[in-house]
Design a protein around this motif. Structure first.
Motif, mmCIF file in Angstrom:
data_model
loop_
_atom_site.group_PDB
_atom_site.id
_atom_site.type_symbol
_atom_site.label_atom_id
_atom_site.label_comp_id
_atom_site.label_asym_id
_atom_site.label_seq_id
_atom_site.Cartn_x
_atom_site.Cartn_y
_atom_site.Cartn_z
ATOM 1 N N ALA A 1 0.673 -1.187 -0.057
ATOM 2 C CA ALA A 1 0.009 0.156 -0.013
ATOM 3 C C ALA A 1 0.835 1.427 -0.050
ATOM 4 O O ALA A 1 0.365 2.076 -0.785
ATOM 5 C CB ALA A 1 -1.086 -0.054 1.324
ATOM 6 N N THR A 2 2.032 1.148 0.657
ATOM 7 C CA THR A 2 2.748 2.493 0.797
ATOM 8 C C THR A 2 3.570 2.565 -0.536
ATOM 9 O O THR A 2 3.480 3.980 -0.856
ATOM 10 C CB THR A 2 3.640 2.115 1.971
ATOM 11 N N GLU A 3 3.900 1.786 -1.185
ATOM 12 C CA GLU A 3 4.479 1.671 -2.477
ATOM 13 C C GLU A 3 3.507 2.111 -3.360
ATOM 14 O O GLU A 3 3.881 3.189 -4.509
ATOM 15 C CB GLU A 3 5.224 0.349 -3.061
ATOM 16 N N ILE A 4 2.309 1.940 -3.498
ATOM 17 C CA ILE A 4 1.199 2.062 -4.572
ATOM 18 C C ILE A 4 1.053 3.736 -4.335
ATOM 19 O O ILE A 4 0.913 4.634 -5.208
ATOM 20 C CB ILE A 4 0.012 1.527 -4.346
ATOM 21 N N ARG A 5 0.985 4.168 -2.874
ATOM 22 C CA ARG A 5 0.510 5.764 -2.526
ATOM 23 C C ARG A 5 1.831 6.459 -3.111
ATOM 24 O O ARG A 5 1.569 7.550 -3.831
ATOM 25 C CB ARG A 5 0.556 5.915 -1.135
ATOM 26 N N LYS A 6 3.081 5.996 -2.846
ATOM 27 C CA LYS A 6 4.314 6.866 -3.324
ATOM 28 C C LYS A 6 4.363 6.980 -4.714
ATOM 29 O O LYS A 6 4.540 8.144 -5.311
ATOM 30 C CB LYS A 6 5.628 5.971 -2.880
ATOM 31 N N ARG A 7 4.222 5.902 -5.641
ATOM 32 C CA ARG A 7 4.246 5.641 -7.010
ATOM 33 C C ARG A 7 3.130 6.704 -7.776
ATOM 34 O O ARG A 7 3.455 7.738 -8.393
ATOM 35 C CB ARG A 7 4.016 4.545 -7.716
#
Length: 115
Positions: A54-60
């Protein structure tokens, strides 16, 4: 300039894949729902992995100029919902995915294939 829905979908799927998300499925909802153009459904094998996905998706999404409209469920990491407007992401803990079975609920939607 923000990513268009198809570019955002691709970025989301790549972000999930980079964090080793399991069984990533993208559903095209354009002709069957006003909620979003696409749903992405995936799962992680632990609370930590669900949060990392979830954190990586938000970052991208943010790197692509996309406003994150909301994130729910990060504290429990059983089902994290990320609302990016045209693309909505469901990151489940593996124990929850079968129970909620969103793929069956949205069985009228076409699965998006990636090259």
């Amino acid at each position: 300039m923000a990513l268009n829905p198809e570019q955002l979908l691709q970025a989301v799927v790549e972000a999930a894949d980079d964090k080793k998300a399991n069984n990533v499925v993208a559903l095209n909802l354009k002709d069957i729902s006003l909620v979003a153009d696409y749903f992405v459904i995936c799962h992680g094998n632990s609370d930590t992995q669900v949060q990392a996905i979830a954190t990586e998706i938000r970052k991208r999404a943010q790197e692509g100029g996309v406003t994150v409209r909301g994130i729910e469920g990060m504290d429990t990491a059983r089902w994290v919902l990320i609302d990016l407007g045209d693309v909505v992401i469901h990151v489940f803990h593996r124990d929850e995915r079968d129970y909620y079975s969103l793929e069956r609920l949205w069985s009228d939607a076409k699965v998006v294939e990636f090259a």
